[in-house]
Design a protein around this motif. Structure first.
Motif, mmCIF file in Angstrom:
data_model
loop_
_atom_site.group_PDB
_atom_site.id
_atom_site.type_symbol
_atom_site.label_atom_id
_atom_site.label_comp_id
_atom_site.label_asym_id
_atom_site.label_seq_id
_atom_site.Cartn_x
_atom_site.Cartn_y
_atom_site.Cartn_z
ATOM 1 N N ARG A 1 0.832 -1.206 0.000
ATOM 2 C CA ARG A 1 0.000 0.000 0.000
ATOM 3 C C ARG A 1 0.864 1.252 0.000
ATOM 4 O O ARG A 1 0.604 2.201 -0.751
ATOM 5 C CB ARG A 1 -0.941 0.017 1.207
ATOM 6 C CG ARG A 1 -1.793 1.274 1.252
ATOM 7 C CD ARG A 1 -2.898 1.225 2.305
ATOM 8 N NE ARG A 1 -3.692 2.426 2.199
ATOM 9 C CZ ARG A 1 -3.520 3.488 2.977
ATOM 10 N NH1 ARG A 1 -2.630 3.498 3.946
ATOM 11 N NH2 ARG A 1 -4.283 4.562 2.807
ATOM 12 N N ILE B 1 0.933 4.081 -3.041
ATOM 13 C CA ILE B 1 0.704 5.513 -2.799
ATOM 14 C C ILE B 1 1.916 6.320 -3.243
ATOM 15 O O ILE B 1 1.777 7.385 -3.863
ATOM 16 C CB ILE B 1 0.358 5.776 -1.316
ATOM 17 C CG1 ILE B 1 -1.012 5.152 -0.978
ATOM 18 C CG2 ILE B 1 0.365 7.271 -1.009
ATOM 19 C CD1 ILE B 1 -1.309 5.094 0.505
ATOM 20 N N THR C 1 1.802 6.297 -7.190
ATOM 21 C CA THR C 1 0.681 6.970 -7.849
ATOM 22 C C THR C 1 0.444 8.381 -7.338
ATOM 23 O O THR C 1 -0.161 9.197 -8.031
ATOM 24 C CB THR C 1 -0.628 6.167 -7.667
ATOM 25 O OG1 THR C 1 -0.983 6.160 -6.278
ATOM 26 C CG2 THR C 1 -0.491 4.752 -8.210
ATOM 27 N N VAL D 1 -1.611 9.014 -5.153
ATOM 28 C CA VAL D 1 -3.029 9.062 -4.824
ATOM 29 C C VAL D 1 -3.302 8.136 -3.648
ATOM 30 O O VAL D 1 -2.864 6.984 -3.639
ATOM 31 C CB VAL D 1 -3.895 8.630 -6.035
ATOM 32 C CG1 VAL D 1 -5.373 8.588 -5.658
ATOM 33 C CG2 VAL D 1 -3.649 9.548 -7.225
ATOM 34 N N GLN D 2 -4.041 8.663 -2.682
ATOM 35 C CA GLN D 2 -4.428 7.889 -1.506
ATOM 36 C C GLN D 2 -5.926 8.018 -1.320
ATOM 37 O O GLN D 2 -6.430 9.118 -1.142
ATOM 38 C CB GLN D 2 -3.683 8.422 -0.281
ATOM 39 C CG GLN D 2 -4.048 7.749 0.999
ATOM 40 C CD GLN D 2 -3.274 8.319 2.177
ATOM 41 O OE1 GLN D 2 -2.143 8.740 2.047
ATOM 42 N NE2 GLN D 2 -3.907 8.314 3.329
ATOM 43 N N ARG D 3 -6.638 6.899 -1.372
ATOM 44 C CA ARG D 3 -8.096 6.936 -1.263
ATOM 45 C C ARG D 3 -8.601 6.551 0.126
ATOM 46 O O ARG D 3 -9.717 6.879 0.485
ATOM 47 C CB ARG D 3 -8.713 6.001 -2.291
ATOM 48 C CG ARG D 3 -8.564 6.486 -3.704
ATOM 49 C CD ARG D 3 -9.315 5.576 -4.624
ATOM 50 N NE ARG D 3 -9.313 6.087 -5.975
ATOM 51 C CZ ARG D 3 -9.902 5.470 -6.972
ATOM 52 N NH1 ARG D 3 -10.530 4.330 -6.775
ATOM 53 N NH2 ARG D 3 -9.866 5.975 -8.183
ATOM 54 N N VAL D 4 -7.805 5.824 0.885
ATOM 55 C CA VAL D 4 -8.189 5.408 2.236
ATOM 56 C C VAL D 4 -7.535 6.376 3.220
ATOM 57 O O VAL D 4 -6.389 6.783 3.035
ATOM 58 C CB VAL D 4 -7.748 3.952 2.509
ATOM 59 C CG1 VAL D 4 -8.065 3.532 3.931
ATOM 60 C CG2 VAL D 4 -8.394 3.012 1.508
ATOM 61 N N GLY D 5 -8.242 6.720 4.262
ATOM 62 C CA GLY D 5 -7.792 7.747 5.196
ATOM 63 C C GLY D 5 -6.529 7.438 5.983
ATOM 64 O O GLY D 5 -5.837 8.346 6.404
ATOM 65 N N ASP E 1 -2.953 7.099 7.030
ATOM 66 C CA ASP E 1 -1.780 7.696 6.402
ATOM 67 C C ASP E 1 -0.608 6.712 6.348
ATOM 68 O O ASP E 1 -0.627 5.645 6.960
ATOM 69 C CB ASP E 1 -1.381 8.991 7.105
ATOM 70 C CG ASP E 1 -0.971 8.795 8.567
ATOM 71 O OD1 ASP E 1 -0.996 7.658 9.064
ATOM 72 O OD2 ASP E 1 -0.625 9.801 9.199
#
Length: 178
Positions: free
Chosen positions: A47, A51, A54, A56-60, A62
């Motif tokens: 994961r 991140i 990309t 991009v982070q879609r899940v909160g 960190d």
């Protein structure tokens, strides 16, 4: 702060989370077999890498939280590796805390020795490099497990977990000093 103080602070933050989750969930992790622990570590490291690649982070949750989780699953890996087999035995919180301390101290001892010999090279590394090294260690552990835990010349599973813990602690320190 020096490296040892920074290391201790990072481990303390990880242990606090470990103990709070132990209070919430008990020691359900005692049922995890070695490959399951490796998979949990892999998910977290993969994961972070996704991140990083990309942006991009879609899940909160960190990235720092994932590194904290890597340390804790690495400690769980060491604890479980030292046990005869995975089972459903519940550890009292005090016993889980003591096992955590023993595993973390073992990792710290290795870190201090390697840190001396390597001249704190990790301080000049990237977070991406540390994640890649964690992934390499996980793939090596998977191969060792496929070989029934035997190696011909290489360090074993426990050494892999120790390195993973230390790389994740270094990442926490570097992340916190940005």
């Amino acid at each position: 702060m020096n490296t040892e103080q920074q290391y201790d602070a990072a481990i303390e933050a990880c242990k606090t989370i470990f103990l709070l989750k132990t209070a919430d969930y008990g020691t359900a992790w005692t049922v995890l077999r070695p490959i399951s622990i490796v998979d949990q570590l892999f998910i977290k490291a993969k994961r972070i890498r996704t991140i990083q690649e990309t942006g991009v982070q879609r899940v909160g949750d960190d990235i720092r939280g994932e590194f904290l989780g890597i340390v804790n699953y690495g400690v769980i890996g060491l604890i479980q590796w030292g046990r005869p087999k995975a089972d459903f035995e519940e550890y009292p919180v005090e016993q889980a805390s003591g096992a955590y301390d023993a595993a973390a101290l073992g990792a710290k001892t290795v870190m201090l020795d390697k840190n001396h010999d390597y001249g704190e090279a990790w301080r000049d590394m990237s977070l991406e490099g540390l994640v890649d090294l964690i992934l390499v260690k996980l793939l090596r552990i998977r191969q060792i497990l496929a070989n029934d835990g035997r190696t011909l010349i290489s360090e074993g599973v426990d050494a892999g977990y120790i390195d993973i813990i230390n790389y994740a602690v270094f990442a926490l320190i570097l992340n916190d000093t940005k």
